[in-house]
Design an enzyme around this catalytic site. Structure first.
Site, PDB file in Angstrom:
ATOM      1  N   ASP A   1       9.746 -37.311  52.189  1.00 20.98           N
ATOM      2  CA  ASP A   1       9.792 -38.702  52.679  1.00 20.98           C
ATOM      3  C   ASP A   1       9.511 -39.860  51.564  1.00 20.98           C
ATOM      4  O   ASP A   1      10.254 -41.162  51.675  1.00 20.98           O
ATOM      5  CB  ASP A   1       8.850 -38.805  53.833  1.00 20.98           C
ATOM      6  CG  ASP A   1       9.326 -38.519  55.191  1.00 20.98           C
ATOM      7  OD1 ASP A   1      10.615 -38.109  55.197  1.00 20.98           O
ATOM      8  OD2 ASP A   1       8.453 -37.969  56.020  1.00 20.98           O
ATOM      9  N   PHE A   2       8.531 -39.710  50.827  1.00 20.14           N
ATOM     10  CA  PHE A   2       8.033 -40.544  49.985  1.00 20.14           C
ATOM     11  C   PHE A   2       8.952 -40.673  48.609  1.00 20.14           C
ATOM     12  O   PHE A   2       9.043 -41.686  48.097  1.00 20.14           O
ATOM     13  CB  PHE A   2       6.449 -40.255  49.434  1.00 20.14           C
ATOM     14  CG  PHE A   2       5.611 -40.753  50.757  1.00 20.14           C
ATOM     15  CD1 PHE A   2       5.353 -42.249  50.653  1.00 20.14           C
ATOM     16  CD2 PHE A   2       4.706 -39.904  51.268  1.00 20.14           C
ATOM     17  CE1 PHE A   2       4.630 -42.615  51.870  1.00 20.14           C
ATOM     18  CE2 PHE A   2       3.844 -40.228  52.163  1.00 20.14           C
ATOM     19  CZ  PHE A   2       3.766 -41.672  52.422  1.00 20.14           C
TER      20      PHE A   2
END
Lengths: 410, 410
Positions: free
Chosen positions: A164-165
């Protein structure tokens, strides 16, 4: 907050982690980021950790420095308002499916030079989340103690939602690339970033995919040891665990000095017929013998004394903290200019908040801004961006199409 | 390769993972990225995995689509050439220390509007690497089986260098923000991105730092379960492990249907006095009871049958692959348009290579380019960028200040 992007207005229609992160990074660089949510809050509005009053600490950190507009996104009228806002801004970050009311084409119909950035699950449209693309990537079956049964180890999920990051940061980059392209050419663009492609593509970009194909099989399990170089966790006499790495000649020399191991290492070199100063290869090949030497020294010394020796020799090391320890560590947080004073968070809970990861020496860094209350900027944005009058906005609110700040009625 | 950044020339003086990744993402978007290395190769030139001929599969994947210039960076003359190249390009990505010959000020002396992006270890100048900032972040002590001694669990390092990749993507974003700022204002900028700030700042941005401070302690260990929602790994009758997640109403309904668990779940709801369709909170609170129900079903079915049911119900799931399996999985790689045919890699080894993570529907995506041989573009770049003549370049090569392609003399 630096004002590198003060002329940009970006509509964000998103949830969870990757997509809000892309908006966060832009907001922390001075862009106006308008997060538009369903009037009851998006899918991530109640994402853990929740305070006793029901405010999500996840939401209020991932949406810092943004504006919030709350619309009934199940109604045609609310959806039209979101499309109009995206067209007005000309820039969109979203993780809604392309096959939704918020398709690129739907917005581009009234804003031909729209730049949209759509985060997807898999490239073919199948849903995916950080946890599931991670399972597919191969990393969980390489993670965990080396002594586990090599033939059938259990998977170990990384707790950090790393995909996600990475996807969020990459999407902020791709959005700016698209915006800059429009500024040069006048052309809009639709950019799609599949979370799954970021995962399997990172396996490839790191060289690990080529490695496995070259081997014709999987890499041996290494536990906490660094692949192809010298590094591992060790534990001191007083039970403190730390990670140490030596990839460069300077790091290796410093480590040998800090551990006072010059003589035993010279003896080991003689025995093995290698020179450890030659680089990663001999240090990795003989890592178990080296690890034993370093652990023997660590086990005889308390952390405070060893830390002083590691620091004096400019070694690359860190003690393992629990996350609560990390949050209270002055070197990491309170004395770190990344963090500013607590803004007025919706939760009412005060804690350190980040500025942008990038810092510009000599430029005033500004203080972190709070996340908005849900709908806090509904009136302001509808008036400024769409030119709606007070009566029109009141009607939208009365009819439940728009909603104002949930400050007092969470 | 999309041509979103065709007008940009970026000099990259870097090593390891984060900094080359920033350059890679720019190169895959069409920027000219000129990696300048010490003539024997940078610190990462021999980074594992090495082929039998000594070519690094890590290096050739992280430096794909770039040009390579090899200079004697220990000599004053070689250093001056690198400074001149950075000034000529006007854009720099580096992880060399500020206190080196490649300071922003040294280049800006001849190029006032330079935009430089410097990746650091910790913000205060102390060295750090992915492995060490990870130890400080708190994640390794939250990772691993839930049943491990909660009071004193061993750390589990994530094998993915997640902080490097987040930092690389963020740095590509910050570089473009700086370049765009220059285009609007004429001003250059020095942007510094500390790897340690990305790590501890991500702990904060995710909400986990606020969570630990709010709790006044650490989160309970969850093993492979998802924090605050429903999801975990399960194992089928034939021993296949898979991850499944249900955060949205659609995901939850699909999962209950796929596992044919409507009746047992209704009974559990009655017993507990909750409705699991209400959201994450009841599903997380009663996760152990739910996990038992789902595992009981999974344990009675082979993977092929269960996978069909999960797919038919549009569930969000993935089977755990080893990385070798992932590399050979047609859905992930061979049939995925992210990957293109193998370019002519320096190693001579052929394998799938990535295009940019972002795709633009309807635009030709181009094929992946190979990494250069070390020094492959030394002549071309010195001639084009610095206007050196053939004689001058020959003299640099003769005197060992510059070096040409190592294609035939690795």
């Amino acid at each position: 907050m630096y004002k590198l992007l003060p002329d940009l207005s970006i509509v964000e229609a998103s949830s969870f982690v990757a997509s809000p992160t892309a908006g966060l990074y832009c907001a922390q660089m001075g862009a106006e980021v308008i997060r538009v949510d369903h009037k009851e809050g998006g899918l991530d509005y109640d994402r853990y950790m929740l305070t006793r009053e029901g405010r999500s600490l996840s939401w209020e950190n991932l949406n810092r420095a943004k504006k919030s507009v709350a619309l009934d996104l199940k109604s045609g009228e609310g959806r039209e308002l979101l499309v109009a806002l995206a067209a007005s801004a000309g820039n969109l970050i979203t993780n809604l499916p392309e096959a939704s009311f918020l398709s690129h084409a739907a917005i581009a119909a009234s804003r031909a030079d729209l730049v949209s950035l759509r985060i997807m699950g898999w490239h073919d449209g199948r849903q995916a989340m950080d946890f599931t693309v991670n399972a597919a990537s191969g990393y969980p079956l390489m993670t965990g103690p080396a002594q586990w049964d090599a033939a059938n180890p259990p998977p170990v999920n990384q707790v950090l939602p790393a995909w996600d990051f990475i996807t969020g940061a990459y999407s902020a980059f791709a959005l700016l690339a698209g915006i800059r392209h429009r500024e040069r050419t006048g052309e809009g663009a639709e950019l799609r970033v599949p979370l799954g492609d970021v995962a399997i593509g990172t396996v490839a970009n790191s060289g690990a995919m080529a490695e496995m194909l070259y081997r014709g099989g999987d890499r041996e399990r290494l536990g906490n040891a660094i692949w192809g170089a010298f590094g591992r966790d060790f534990v001191t006499r007083d039970g403190k665990r730390f990670m140490v790495a030596a990839l460069t000649p300077k790091q290796w020399d410093g480590l040998v000095a800090a551990f006072a191991l010059a003589a035993p290492i010279a003896a080991l070199e003689e025995e093995m017929g290698v020179r450890f100063a030659d680089g990663d290869t001999p240090r990795f090949a003989h890592r178990e013998r080296l690890f034993a030497l370093f652990q023997e020294v660590a086990g005889r010394i308390d952390w405070a004394a060893l830390e002083a020796r590691l620091a004096a020799n400019a070694c690359t090391f860190e003690r393992y903290r629990t996350m609560h320890e990390a949050a209270n560590d002055p070197v990491l947080v309170a004395d770190n200019p990344l963090f500013g004073p607590s803004p007025a968070n919706p939760s009412g809970f005060a804690y350190p908040a980040t500025r942008s990861f990038a810092n510009i020496p000599g430029e005033p860094r500004g203080d972190p801004c709070p996340a908005p209350f849900l709908g806090e900027h509904t009136e302001e944005v509808l008036a400024e961006k769409l030119g709606l009058g007070a009566g029109q906005i009141a009607s939208l609110v009365d009819r439940g199409v728009a909603r104002l700040s949930d400050k007092d009625h969470r």
